[in-house]
Design an enzyme around this catalytic site. Sequence first.
Site, mmCIF file in Angstrom:
data_model
loop_
_atom_site.group_PDB
_atom_site.id
_atom_site.type_symbol
_atom_site.label_atom_id
_atom_site.label_comp_id
_atom_site.label_asym_id
_atom_site.label_seq_id
_atom_site.Cartn_x
_atom_site.Cartn_y
_atom_site.Cartn_z
ATOM 1 C CG ASN A 146 -2.200 -1.065 1.074
ATOM 2 O OD1 ASN A 146 -3.174 -0.919 0.321
ATOM 3 N ND2 ASN A 146 -2.093 -2.333 1.814
ATOM 4 C CD GLU A 147 4.894 1.198 -2.952
ATOM 5 O OE1 GLU A 147 5.029 2.088 -1.756
ATOM 6 O OE2 GLU A 147 5.645 0.576 -3.538
ATOM 7 N N PRO A 148 2.293 5.191 -0.811
ATOM 8 C CG PRO A 148 4.071 6.546 -0.553
ATOM 9 C CD PRO A 148 3.771 5.069 -1.080
ATOM 10 C CB THR B 122 8.589 0.042 -3.307
ATOM 11 O OG1 THR B 122 7.970 0.855 -2.339
ATOM 12 C CG2 THR B 122 8.261 -1.556 -3.084
#
Length: 628
Positions: free
Chosen positions: A160-162, A179
């Site tokens: 769940n990236e920014p 990442t």
Amino acid sequence: MSIRPPAEAYEKVPTVIFPDSAKAAKTLAQEVKQLIETKNKAGKPAVLGMATGSTPVPFYRELIRLHKEEGLSFKNVITFNLDEYYGLSSDHPESYSMFMAEQLFDHIDIPKANINLPSGTVPGDQVFNHCRQYEEKIEASGGIDLQILGIGRTGHIGFNEPGSSRDSLTRRITLDRVTRQDAASDFRGEQNVPHFAITMGVGTILRAKKLVLMAWGENKAVMVAKAVEGPMTEVISASFLQDHPDARFFIDHGASRELTRVKLPWLVGPASWTPRETRRAMVWQAFKIKRPILKLVDEHYNENGLSDLLSEQGPAYQLNIRIFNQLQHTITGWPGGKPDEDDTYRPERARPYPKRCLVFSPEPQDAITGMGGTIDRLVEQGHDVRLIALTSGSLRVPDSEADKFAETLLELASNATNPTTWEPQVAYAREALGLLEAKGEFGEDPPLLRQLKGLILRGELRDAAHTVGLANDRVTFVDLPFYENGRYRRFKSTEEDHKVLVRLLQEHKPHQIYITGDAADPSSVAGICFRLLVAALQSCGGEDFAGSCSVWLYRGKERPLEPHEIDMAIPMSPLQIERKANALSRYGALSSLEKEAPETNRENARLYDALGLAEYEAIETFQRWRRV
């Protein structure tokens, strides 16, 4: 509602600091054991949410131990993994499916039907349905009883990236650049890292009954502090754990260092004003109000919560001078000690001279990255310096470098006056090219390719070492077995590794040792090498050299030392920083952090200058290892 101890007043998620990752892993594994046994008695399965990456490896090893040595059965356990790279098949060596099989599932008695992971190969037009079905399967199992999490350098949980919302569900997501950089070594180059993944959403994760997030090493400290103490924000998906009724952080000392109770303990309660803590407070205060140490006055102490320090060790002017002198005494142009000089206030003793200095480099680029200028200075000042490359570094060399080497051999052979004398080289090059083609973009390197890539790095290290003054015969390649027989995130040290280092120490009997990895993830190459060296030193405790040998810690890829942590600061001239940059340019594959090493050295100098100390072009920094 439980009342937090005053020291934890800034923390919005219960956070437990363990001495090391092994103790944290044992504690969590015992909780899992109790959960499984409780569920068994109730006739229900225990549902576990699993994470991947290097962080949970110690935990999985402890679960395996409980199964093999204490009879813990996983037959009534159902697992759901957080995520999977999109585009990788389940048998791909870097797939999370393969990771879980190697790290846990193949070593316990869990039924295969009970193992659930997102598919990395579901067709694009079916991804939405696949993700919805994953959610439904979790719900049908009764929901996740305990979800294990790690935290990425962007603050993500799962993938769940920014930008991931609080209520997001399982879905396909584009991976953040940071990442992908962090995964570059696993995939032998950032260009090979998949751009997409399928991940449980933040909302999916928060539906678990209990959550435990683990984090090891100083590189995770900033994000841990932001997730635990900062506001809930989509920029840091781990911060949403603040919104869960039963979430906890399990971290080691390295990952805790940015928490207020650790970094600024005087803000949350009475402080123990040790010399190190006093220096930390003074440096923090000076940077906060942007004034040199010697220009601090009583009002600054009172306004920044340091009135106790002032009353105990003041007045301000004498305290300022004392800390200024301590910082000043860390600076030396003589890392090996200055012969025939009073060394009372110098970081390193004057005698013996010259010293036998062992510079340990976990991977072949680490020592040049962390202390290339200091190596140059030690050699220039006549010390017996040996650079020990503990591993071949073959796993970090991209296929393109091996391809280029093989093609160059073929080109040389084709232009030779007597081509028959090149037949062995031609055969070797063709075999290497054939193996590269056969294994494909992501396949495992067979032994010949790992050997070839290791040889490429040997050449690069020799070239880099020569640039900072070290002759070829002063560079030693150890090729520790744990690395040669393993892969990133799958390393496990052995007794043979220990014996190799003990023999090295006994052979050279060093007066000085330089090593990195104390602040690294314990399962990383640097972290494993550091612990192996400490164990080897302990085994040599009865030797004459061991008691008087000084051990200096440098930083490679990890967070730089802060001024209050520095015990020795080696100034670098413009020419030396240029030589270090030239040495680093000899490597064909460096991470962005490694390439930035000269700028990090310049920033060290700027920080010293801001504290009122002499202004230098650049500084390499070291911390004395304190035996425990």
